[in-house]
Scaffold this active site. Structure first.
Site, PDB file in Angstrom:
ATOM      1  CE1 TYR A  92     -27.694   5.698  -4.698  1.00  0.00           C
ATOM      2  CE2 TYR A  92     -29.738   6.918  -4.427  1.00  0.00           C
ATOM      3  CZ  TYR A  92     -29.052   5.840  -4.935  1.00  0.00           C
ATOM      4  OH  TYR A  92     -29.722   4.903  -5.686  1.00  0.00           O
ATOM      5  CB  THR A 102     -27.680   1.235  -3.123  1.00  0.00           C
ATOM      6  OG1 THR A 102     -27.405   0.112  -2.278  1.00  0.00           O
ATOM      7  CG2 THR A 102     -27.486   0.846  -4.572  1.00  0.00           C
ATOM      8  CG  LEU A 109     -32.925  -4.182 -10.439  1.00  0.00           C
ATOM      9  CD1 LEU A 109     -34.387  -4.577 -10.640  1.00  0.00           C
ATOM     10  CD2 LEU A 109     -32.690  -2.751 -10.923  1.00  0.00           C
ATOM     11  CG  ASP A 119     -36.745   8.253  -5.992  1.00  0.00           C
ATOM     12  OD1 ASP A 119     -35.672   7.613  -5.917  1.00  0.00           O
ATOM     13  OD2 ASP A 119     -37.602   8.230  -5.101  1.00  0.00           O
TER      14      ASP A 119
HETATM   15  N1  NAP Z   1     -32.759   0.387  -3.681  1.00  0.00           N
HETATM   16  C1  NAP Z   1     -33.518   1.402  -4.047  1.00  0.00           C
HETATM   17  O1  NAP Z   1     -34.492   1.764  -3.375  1.00  0.00           O
HETATM   18  C2  NAP Z   1     -33.191   2.145  -5.311  1.00  0.00           C
HETATM   19  C3  NAP Z   1     -33.963   3.272  -5.656  1.00  0.00           C
HETATM   20  C4  NAP Z   1     -33.672   3.942  -6.847  1.00  0.00           C
HETATM   21  C5  NAP Z   1     -32.638   3.514  -7.654  1.00  0.00           C
HETATM   22  N2  NAP Z   1     -31.899   2.435  -7.277  1.00  0.00           N
HETATM   23  C6  NAP Z   1     -30.799   2.019  -8.153  1.00  0.00           C
HETATM   24  O2  NAP Z   1     -31.106   0.722  -8.651  1.00  0.00           O
HETATM   25  C7  NAP Z   1     -29.906  -0.041  -8.779  1.00  0.00           C
HETATM   26  C8  NAP Z   1     -30.057  -1.353  -8.048  1.00  0.00           C
HETATM   27  O3  NAP Z   1     -30.213  -1.096  -6.661  1.00  0.00           O
HETATM   28  P1  NAP Z   1     -30.218  -2.292  -5.597  1.00  0.00           P
HETATM   29  O4  NAP Z   1     -31.050  -1.844  -4.447  1.00  0.00           O
HETATM   30  O5  NAP Z   1     -30.506  -3.576  -6.283  1.00  0.00           O
HETATM   31  O6  NAP Z   1     -28.692  -2.300  -5.129  1.00  0.00           O
HETATM   32  P2  NAP Z   1     -27.968  -3.247  -4.070  1.00  0.00           P
HETATM   33  O7  NAP Z   1     -28.898  -4.321  -3.595  1.00  0.00           O
HETATM   34  O8  NAP Z   1     -27.306  -2.371  -3.047  1.00  0.00           O
HETATM   35  O9  NAP Z   1     -26.856  -3.969  -4.953  1.00  0.00           O
HETATM   36  C9  NAP Z   1     -25.743  -3.251  -5.354  1.00  0.00           C
HETATM   37  C10 NAP Z   1     -24.966  -4.080  -6.349  1.00  0.00           C
HETATM   38  O10 NAP Z   1     -23.861  -3.280  -6.752  1.00  0.00           O
HETATM   39  C11 NAP Z   1     -22.673  -4.056  -6.636  1.00  0.00           C
HETATM   40  N3  NAP Z   1     -21.556  -3.161  -6.326  1.00  0.00           N
HETATM   41  C12 NAP Z   1     -21.435  -2.305  -5.289  1.00  0.00           C
HETATM   42  N4  NAP Z   1     -20.242  -1.671  -5.344  1.00  0.00           N
HETATM   43  C13 NAP Z   1     -19.621  -2.128  -6.462  1.00  0.00           C
HETATM   44  C14 NAP Z   1     -18.368  -1.870  -7.076  1.00  0.00           C
HETATM   45  N5  NAP Z   1     -17.493  -0.999  -6.545  1.00  0.00           N
HETATM   46  N6  NAP Z   1     -18.044  -2.525  -8.206  1.00  0.00           N
HETATM   47  C15 NAP Z   1     -18.902  -3.433  -8.754  1.00  0.00           C
HETATM   48  N7  NAP Z   1     -20.113  -3.724  -8.217  1.00  0.00           N
HETATM   49  C16 NAP Z   1     -20.460  -3.072  -7.090  1.00  0.00           C
HETATM   50  C17 NAP Z   1     -22.942  -5.043  -5.526  1.00  0.00           C
HETATM   51  O11 NAP Z   1     -22.067  -6.142  -5.692  1.00  0.00           O
HETATM   52  P3  NAP Z   1     -21.541  -7.005  -4.410  1.00  0.00           P
HETATM   53  O12 NAP Z   1     -22.765  -7.677  -3.837  1.00  0.00           O
HETATM   54  O13 NAP Z   1     -20.600  -7.962  -5.019  1.00  0.00           O
HETATM   55  O14 NAP Z   1     -20.941  -6.004  -3.476  1.00  0.00           O
HETATM   56  C18 NAP Z   1     -24.414  -5.388  -5.803  1.00  0.00           C
HETATM   57  O15 NAP Z   1     -24.495  -6.382  -6.807  1.00  0.00           O
HETATM   58  C19 NAP Z   1     -28.783   0.851  -8.275  1.00  0.00           C
HETATM   59  O16 NAP Z   1     -28.136   1.460  -9.362  1.00  0.00           O
HETATM   60  C20 NAP Z   1     -29.480   1.887  -7.435  1.00  0.00           C
HETATM   61  O17 NAP Z   1     -28.763   3.104  -7.385  1.00  0.00           O
HETATM   62  C21 NAP Z   1     -32.152   1.744  -6.137  1.00  0.00           C
END
Ligand code: NAP
Length: 277
Positions: A123, A60, A12, A100
């Site tokens: 989670y 995540t 995202l 969700d």
């Molecule tokens: N993916 C889904 O299906 C989904 C569904 C519902 C909600 N969400 C929520 O939407 C948001 C975005 O999800 P996404 O899928 O884009 O996540 P993602 O691709 O897994 O990216 C996670 C991000 O968090 C950073 N991160 C992880 N651990 C960290 C830490 N200890 N300190 C600082 N940064 C940290 C990572 O940085 P590095 O790359 O530098 O490690 C990366 O930029 C999240 O809050 C997630 O919970 C996601």
């Protein structure tokens, strides 16, 4: 607007960098500040003094969180609290990305923002607890729950299905979990709108419509013109470490209240497939 984005390297986050490029944007990943370290979080927020902080960073890996409860809570809950405290100290608004999976999935209709949280995974628990803490610390926080993200620049369900469909004549996909697939490009646009409209409270933001993972996979294969057979199976046949809600469809009424309407997931999927690098 001055915006500080935490999680800019994520699925995202990469789209948020594009959607917010007309703003004065500070994009940060875990290399710039680890959410688990309050002094690092405080420093980057103090240095950027934004109008809005968008907290997309999280641990995540839903199954990974089951095995790493401490890390899940340290990043997703305590980390979010560190950001909220830093936001309070400099007077920034905070948008927190949630999920969700704060719901148990037993409701037969779409979840409204006021429905009680009842997570069934570590989670989901870590995110639900973070929501509660953030709403206490910052009464005007904006908690945006989304679901089933797919997009460019990282692993996601459509990319996995396409990879499997290229080498297998048949793939089995669960047909008893229902949700709303959401294109990161559409979500990033909606989040930018919410910031500019000064949104607060809990908002549900997903592409419109819903499906099961099986139905999602069938559509991916059909639109891509592949001949792979997609077979429906049950979650019980494919046990995973973390439990998932059977129904996690989120009602769009809170988003519509801001005059924001997102396209259908089928439309979003077509645009994702057309723009694949
Ligand atoms: N993916 C889904 O299906 C989904 C569904 C519902 C909600 N969400 C929520 O939407 C948001 C975005 O999800 P996404 O899928 O884009 O996540 P993602 O691709 O897994 O990216 C996670 C991000 O968090 C950073 N991160 C992880 N651990 C960290 C830490 N200890 N300190 C600082 N940064 C940290 C990572 O940085 P590095 O790359 O530098 O490690 C990366 O930029 C999240 O809050 C997630 O919970 C996601």
């Amino acid at each position: 607007m001055r915006v500080t984005l935490l999680g800019s390297s994520g699925l995202l986050g990469q789209e948020l960098v594009r959607a917010l490029n007309g703003e004065q944007l500070t994009s940060l990943s875990s290399k710039d500040a680890d959410l688990r370290d309050p002094s690092q979080v405080e420093r980057v927020i103090h240095d950027s003094r934004p109008d809005w902080i968008v907290l997309s960073a999280a641990f995540t890996d839903v199954d990974g969180c089951e095995a790493n409860r401490d890390r899940a809570f340290a990043v997703n809950c305590d980390g979010a609290v560190h950001v909220a405290n830093a936001a309070a100290a400099v007077g920034s608004r905070l948008m927190f990305l949630s999920t969700d999976y704060v719901f148990d999935g037993t409701k037969p209709s779409p979840y409204e923002t006021a429905d009680p949280r009842h997570p069934i995974s570590v989670y989901g628990e870590s995110k639900a607890r973070a929501e509660e803490r953030l709403l206490e610390i910052l009464p005007d926080v904006c908690v945006v729950r989304t679901s089933w993200l797919f997009g460019h620049g990282g692993k996601c369900f459509p990319a996995t299905i396409l990879k499997l469909a290229a080498v297998r004549p048949e793939i089995s996909v669960v047909n008893d979990q229902r949700g709303s697939p959401t294109f990161t490009r559409d979500l990033a646009w909606a989040l930018a709108q919410l910031c500019s409209k000064g949104a607060r409270g809990i908002v549900h933001a997903t592409n419109s419509g819903n499906c099961t993972w099986f139905e999602f996979a069938k559509e991916i294969v059909a639109v891509s013109g592949l001949s792979t057979t997609v077979k429906p199976v049950t979650t019980a046949e494919f046990p995973r470490p973390a439990r998932r809600p059977a129904n996690s469809v989120l009602s769009p009424s809170s988003l519509h209240a801001y005059g924001i309407h997102m396209p259908s997931w089928q439309d979003a999927l077509r645009r994702y497939l057309e723009t694949r690098p």
